[in-house]
Motif scaffolding. Structure first.
Motif, PDB file in Angstrom:
ATOM      1  N   ILE A   1       0.698  -1.542   0.030  1.00 54.18           N
ATOM      2  CA  ILE A   1      -0.068  -0.138  -0.174  1.00 54.18           C
ATOM      3  C   ILE A   1       1.074   0.893  -0.012  1.00 54.18           C
ATOM      4  O   ILE A   1       0.795   2.273  -1.085  1.00 54.18           O
ATOM      5  CB  ILE A   1      -0.671  -0.015   1.121  1.00 54.18           C
ATOM      6  CG1 ILE A   1      -1.897  -0.966   1.388  1.00 54.18           C
ATOM      7  CG2 ILE A   1      -1.903   0.952   1.033  1.00 54.18           C
ATOM      8  CD1 ILE A   1      -3.108  -1.608   2.552  1.00 54.18           C
ATOM      9  N   ILE A   2       1.541   1.103   0.920  1.00 55.15           N
ATOM     10  CA  ILE A   2       2.748   2.263   0.922  1.00 55.15           C
ATOM     11  C   ILE A   2       3.369   2.578  -0.242  1.00 55.15           C
ATOM     12  O   ILE A   2       3.692   3.448  -0.782  1.00 55.15           O
ATOM     13  CB  ILE A   2       4.384   1.680   2.224  1.00 55.15           C
ATOM     14  CG1 ILE A   2       3.145   2.605   3.334  1.00 55.15           C
ATOM     15  CG2 ILE A   2       5.363   3.087   2.184  1.00 55.15           C
ATOM     16  CD1 ILE A   2       2.683   3.899   3.850  1.00 55.15           C
ATOM     17  N   ALA A   3       3.741   1.269  -1.513  1.00 56.64           N
ATOM     18  CA  ALA A   3       4.651   1.614  -2.833  1.00 56.64           C
ATOM     19  C   ALA A   3       3.841   2.071  -3.882  1.00 56.64           C
ATOM     20  O   ALA A   3       3.825   2.744  -4.052  1.00 56.64           O
ATOM     21  CB  ALA A   3       4.878   0.205  -3.063  1.00 56.64           C
ATOM     22  N   ASP A   4       2.444   2.353  -3.363  1.00 58.73           N
ATOM     23  CA  ASP A   4       1.517   2.109  -4.105  1.00 58.73           C
ATOM     24  C   ASP A   4       0.937   3.855  -4.285  1.00 58.73           C
ATOM     25  O   ASP A   4       0.981   4.898  -5.203  1.00 58.73           O
ATOM     26  CB  ASP A   4      -0.645   1.340  -4.144  1.00 58.73           C
ATOM     27  CG  ASP A   4       0.179   0.312  -4.749  1.00 58.73           C
ATOM     28  OD1 ASP A   4       0.958  -0.318  -5.448  1.00 58.73           O
ATOM     29  OD2 ASP A   4      -0.738  -0.974  -4.551  1.00 58.73           O
ATOM     30  N   SER A   5       0.552   3.599  -3.192  1.00 60.10           N
ATOM     31  CA  SER A   5       0.435   5.368  -2.752  1.00 60.10           C
ATOM     32  C   SER A   5       1.586   5.987  -1.703  1.00 60.10           C
ATOM     33  O   SER A   5       1.076   8.128  -1.863  1.00 60.10           O
ATOM     34  CB  SER A   5      -0.718   5.428  -1.546  1.00 60.10           C
ATOM     35  OG  SER A   5      -0.012   4.507  -0.382  1.00 60.10           O
TER      36      SER A   5
END
Length: 234
Positions: free
Chosen positions: A84-88
Motif C-alpha cells: 500500500i505504501i509503495a502504491d500511495s
C-alpha cells in the motif's frame, strides 16, 4: 522535573494513516484465512480498539490463540502494508517533521515508537526521509513487549540516558499509547486527535492532556513549564 525525552508514536501521531493499517490488516486476514475465524466486522472493531499494539498480539487474538497462524498473518500484514505504501506513498501528519525539529532545537531527545516490525518501520522512515530526524526508533522486538506494556517507553529512556521516568513525555493517538505511558510512569502523557481514538477514549485511558496534533506538544510543554528555560532560547 523538566522533560528531557519525548516518545512519539508513528502511524496516526506523526505519520498519516488514512486507513492504511486497517486495509493492511484486512488483506493479511484474507490472504491467510484469519478472516474466516470470526465475522470481519467483529475483527475490524478489535483492530480499531487495539490500534497501536503489537501486530503479532492482535493477530494472535484474531487467530484464536493459534500462534503459527498469527505469525503468518503478521508477515502478511507487513507485506500488505509495504504494498500500500509503495502504491500511495507515505505522508507525515501535517507539520510533524517541523514539530520534531523544534523539539530537537529545544534540547529534547526524540524517539519514535511503533507496533510495526522493523522492516515496515524502516520503509516508512525511508519514504519520509526521516532516518536522521530522531534519536532512535523502536519496535516491540527492540524492547520486549509492545504497547500497552511500558517496555517501549522504558527502553527509549534507557537508550537515550534520560535521568528519570518523569522526565519523559509520551504522545500517541490510541488508548494503548496512553496506557503505555502511564504504566511507564511518564511525567506527561498526551493524546492527539489525528489517529484512531477520540478525545473521550484518550482521556479515559489516562491522558494528562489531549491536543489536536503533534504540533501542539512543544507549546503544551512550554505552557506547563516542563521545558528547561535554556532550551527555549531562540
Amino acid at each position: 522535573m523538566t522533560i528531557e525525552l519525548v516518545v512519539l508514536d508513528m502511524a496516526g501521531t506523526t505519520v498519516s494513516d488514512d486507513g492504511v493499517v486497517e486495509r493492511a490488516f484486512q488483506r493479511a486476514a484474507e490472504r491467510t484465512g484469519v478472516a474466516d475465524r470470526m465475522p470481519w466486522a467483529d475483527a475490524l472493531q478489535y483492530v480499531r480498539d487495539t490500534m497501536g499494539q503489537s501486530k503479532i498480539d492482535v493477530f494472535t487474538h484474531l487467530a484464536g490463540g493459534d500462534v503459527a497462524a498469527a505469525e503468518s498473518a503478521t508477515a502478511a500484514f507487513e507485506t500488505a502494508y509495504a504494498e500500500i505504501i509503495a502504491d500511495s506513498g507515505a505522508e507525515e501528519i501535517a507539520g510533524a517533521g517541523d514539530a520534531i525539529r523544534a523539539m530537537k532545537d529545544a534540547g529534547l531527545a526524540v524517539v519514535l515508537t511503533t507496533g510495526f516490525a522493523p522492516v515496515t518501520r524502516d520503509a516508512l522512515l525511508d519514504a519520509l526521509g526521516w532516518r536522521d530526524l530522531v534519536d532512535l526508533v523502536l519496535s516491540p522486538v527492540d524492547a520486549g513487549r509492545g504497547r500497552p506494556a511500558p517496555d517501549l517507553v522504558l527502553t527509549a529512556l534507557l537508550r537515550t540516558g534520560a535521568s528519570a521516568v518523569d522526565a519523559v513525555a509520551v504522545v500517541g493517538d490510541t488508548s494503548s499509547d496512553v496506557q503505555s505511558g502511564r504504566r511507564a510512569g511518564a511525567g506527561l502523557v498526551a493524546g492527539v486527535l489525528t489517529g484512531a481514538h477520540d478525545r473521550a477514549t484518550l482521556t479515559d485511558a489516562g491522558a494528562d492532556a489531549v491536543i489536536d496534533d503533534v504540533t501542539g506538544l512543544l507549546p503544551l510543554l512550554t505552557a506547563r513549564g516542563l521545558v528547561a528555560a535554556p532550551a527555549l532560547v531562540g
